[in-house]
Design a protein around this motif. Structure first.
Motif, PDB file in Angstrom:
ATOM      1  N   VAL A   1      18.015   8.851  19.139  1.00 21.31           N
ATOM      2  CA  VAL A   1      17.875   9.152  17.820  1.00 21.31           C
ATOM      3  C   VAL A   1      16.753   8.599  17.003  1.00 21.31           C
ATOM      4  N   ARG A   2      16.282   7.375  17.137  1.00 19.22           N
ATOM      5  CA  ARG A   2      14.954   6.872  16.432  1.00 19.22           C
ATOM      6  C   ARG A   2      13.836   8.021  16.913  1.00 19.22           C
ATOM      7  N   ALA A   3      13.720   8.430  18.078  1.00 19.03           N
ATOM      8  CA  ALA A   3      12.616   8.936  18.574  1.00 19.03           C
ATOM      9  C   ALA A   3      12.566  10.485  18.035  1.00 19.03           C
ATOM     10  N   CYS A   4      13.826  11.064  17.687  1.00 17.16           N
ATOM     11  CA  CYS A   4      13.832  12.546  17.118  1.00 17.16           C
ATOM     12  C   CYS A   4      13.829  12.422  15.645  1.00 17.16           C
ATOM     13  N   ALA A   5      14.253  11.381  14.887  1.00 12.47           N
ATOM     14  CA  ALA A   5      14.685  11.387  13.700  1.00 12.47           C
ATOM     15  C   ALA A   5      13.191  11.177  12.933  1.00 12.47           C
ATOM     16  N   PRO A   6      13.360  11.693  11.522  1.00 10.00           N
ATOM     17  CA  PRO A   6      12.102  11.515  10.567  1.00 10.00           C
ATOM     18  C   PRO A   6      12.182  10.148   9.917  1.00 10.00           C
TER      19      PRO A   6
END
Length: 666
Positions: free
Chosen positions: A325-330
């Motif tokens: 999630v952290r890798a994909c989220a802005p």
């Protein structure tokens, strides 16, 4: 002429359901079948019967050799069509929906079976080529914990059920098309329900690339009656194995259903505005339960109702790891919309945005990426409030709300009495500065155009919806649900007027606000690629924190806990009974409610809720609420359904509207 008729030799009696509008006539009736009608008058076909001297439409439910009717039976007047349009599975679903929502089967059937188009029905179906399974790449599901196992379960034909939390930036049409194609390849059919036509088009395009195009059908209200009925018949006759549509498609007569898909169940458009007011999510899950088939509810955000399914064990979580999630989220910033911040930047004051939000937008534009600005509604300012304490500005003469009627208005105008106020001063704090409660897309576009001179400004909303924007500098101002996709993603998103969304007097205000924010933020590039989302709100608000952490599951879990504590759906079942005071009291006076039921009210009909049909405008409408534990939901519906039928038979009161678990309780 009727005396000359000869009854059918075998099973001469047809049990039919007339399409009558009154609750006390929601029951089966027996009619004699003439010999010449016998071959066509089979279960599921449309017929005409004479009822109280007039011809009415009806459906044949079964053929029988005996009857429990005492007296002489009438004859079927006409078999409208030999096409069995009411299948056994859909009939079971109609019965369950009517019981769940305290409605009549005739009302549900009007939602489930479209009007007949004789020319289309008589036209022979096109011959289909032999089905050849296509290779489907399902690697995208490996990003989710249990995703590979879920796909394997669909391949094996097992009834796996999940609530899927899509990653930010995820192409949800591709992921849903993949599991749909896997199910079709395994020999089962798929039904996918989405909120609107844009979603239908996107999912349909993705499915056409992964499944046999001959067997993919899109159903939606935008089709003409002829084309819609043609496609519906293809589903009925088994030619279509992958069906996509809006809320009414949830009743489509899909044969051998193996998977039900539902996207973004928090969208209001999935709630039917006609009696008995079913929600597509509940109908879809009823259908999956009846047929013991697989089901997926997906979205960027999550509703308390979906979380309740997970908590009960009926469905399992399909989520990605926090690392993914952290890798994909802005990157998400919560910014105070303070007067001090605007004093330091003239452009910020012009655009109603903190300086940090404008800085993020400028960086994105400089990098060559478009910027998304989400506003709650279109048009000009509907109301004004104090810029310092947010107290609503009201007329000195009649206390009505003040608004700016247009860009050229010299002052504020009262929306009740029409008087103009040239000078404003807050009655609470004495400040003379005002701000918009909600500034619409058009006005916001004008203000941002002044803040970013030389940059193209694009608006999307209402009748002027933009589907996509290229990867070049532009400011895109959109209302929720119609944000254009950007090639390569947006460089930044600015979420305005959040306090107006969160401050609504609505049970679902926080949940719906997070859903709108996440839908917009999901279009923004990841943090690693410089994507930034700026929400103008206090960071301490739990909904804002859920956006910052990108934690829709935690927010839904907390929302469900909060509703359980105060006794609100989905922790309980609640019925709203709307009508005149005499009619509501008469109906509830004849109801035997389950033990432990609570009666709440009466109160005035909530603002924005439509009046019940058939109630004269001069009569005030009230609302009473009946609340029961979840295990008594069907008992509550049955009691209200019975009382409604009794009152309908007496004809001594105006109509009463019953809604089970309405979206807006008020």
């Amino acid at each position: 002429m009727t005396g000359a008729r000869q009854a059918a030799e075998h099973e001469p009696i047809a049990r039919v359901l007339p399409m009558l509008t009154v609750p006390h006539l929601d029951r089966d009736f027996d009619y004699l079948v003439a010999a010449e009608q016998s071959d066509d008058a089979q279960p599921g076909v449309r017929v005409k019967v004479r009822f109280h001297g007039r011809l009415v439409d009806a459906f044949v439910l079964e053929r029988r050799s005996d009857t429990d009717h005492v007296g002489k039976l009438g004859w079927l007047e006409k078999v409208v069509s030999a096409e069995p349009v009411l299948t056994h599975d859909v009939r079971r679903l109609v019965d369950a929906v009517a019981a769940r929502y305290a409605g009549t089967r005739a009302d549900v059937l009007r939602l489930a079976v479209p009007p007949r188009h004789a020319t289309v029905e008589k036209r022979p179906a096109a011959a289909l080529e032999a089905f050849v399974p296509a290779t489907v790449d399902t690697a995208g599901w490996s990003a989710y914990s249990g995703g590979a196992q879920f796909v394997a379960a669909l391949q094996d034909g097992r009834a796996a059920r999940a609530v899927w939390q899509a990653l930010p930036g995820e192409s949800w049409p591709d992921r849903l098309a993949e599991v749909a194609a896997v199910t079709v390849n395994a020999g089962r059919s798929v039904l996918a329900v989405v909120p609107d036509q844009r979603d239908v088009d996107r999912l349909h395009a993705a499915c056409m690339e992964r499944a046999d195009p001959q067997r993919v059908v899109a159903l939606s209200a935008g089709l003409g009656p002829s084309e819609r009925y043609r496609r519906w018949l293809a589903v009925l006759r088994g030619d279509a194995r992958l069906v996509i549509g809006t809320r009414s498609a949830v009743f489509a007569p899909v044969a051998d259903l193996g998977l039900v898909l539902l996207w973004d169940d928090g969208d209001d458009s999935l709630s039917e505005p006609r009696a008995p007011y079913p929600h597509a999510r509940e109908v879809a899950m009823l259908r999956a339960h009846q047929l013991r088939c697989a089901a997926v509810i997906g979205g960027y955000a999550r509703t308390a109702e979906s979380q309740a399914l997970v908590r009960s064990g009926w469905a399992h979580d399909l989520t990605a790891s926090r690392q993914a999630v952290r890798a994909c989220a802005p990157r998400v910033l919560a910014l105070e919309d303070s007067a001090y911040a605007q004093e330091r930047d003239a452009a910020a004051r012009t655009a109603r945005l903190p300086s940090m939000a404008l800085d993020a937008a400028r960086r994105a534009l400089t990098s060559g990426a478009p910027v998304l600005v989400q506003v709650p509604r279109r048009g000009y300012v509907p109301a004004l409030a104090c810029a310092r304490c947010r107290t609503i500005a009201r007329c000195r003469h009649c206390t009505g709300p003040l608004s700016l009627p247009g860009r050229d208005a010299a002052g504020a105008v009262c929306r009740w009495c029409g008087r103009e106020e040239l000078s404003l001063r807050c009655v609470r704090c004495g400040a003379d500065a005002v701000r918009a409660v909600v500034v619409g897309a058009r006005r916001t576009a004008e203000e941002l155009g002044r803040a970013f001179p030389g940059v193209a400004v694009v608006t999307s909303g209402g009748d002027a919806v933009v589907e996509s924007v290229p990867a070049r500098p532009a400011v895109v101002v959109a209302t929720p649900g119609v944000e254009p996709a950007a090639d390569g993603g947006y460089g930044a998103a600015l979420l305005l007027d959040s306090w107006a969304l969160l401050g609504r007097q609505d049970l679902r205000a926080a949940e719906d606000t997070l859903r709108r924010w996440m839908a917009a933020a999901a279009l923004v590039r990841s943090r690693a690629d410089g994507g930034v989302v700026a929400v103008v709100a206090e960071s301490a608000i739990p909904t804002v924190q859920a956006l910052i952490r990108w934690d829709p599951v935690g927010h839904a879990d907390a929302e469900l806990d909060a509703r359980t504590e105060v006794g609100l759906p989905p922790a309980v079942h609640m019925a709203a009974v709307d009508g005149t005071s005499d009619a509501v009291n008469a109906l509830l006076g004849g109801v035997v409610l389950p033990d432990g039921a609570d009666l709440l009210g009466p109160v005035d009909l909530p603002v924005g809720v439509r009046r019940p049909a058939g109630v004269a405008d001069e009569h005030p409408v009230i609302r009473m609420l009946a609340r029961v534990p979840r295990h008594d939901g069907l008992a509550l519906s049955a009691a209200l359904r019975k009382a409604s039928a009794v009152q309908s038979a007496r004809h001594d009161h105006e109509p009463v509207r019953i809604q089970i678990d309405p979206l807006h309780i008020g």
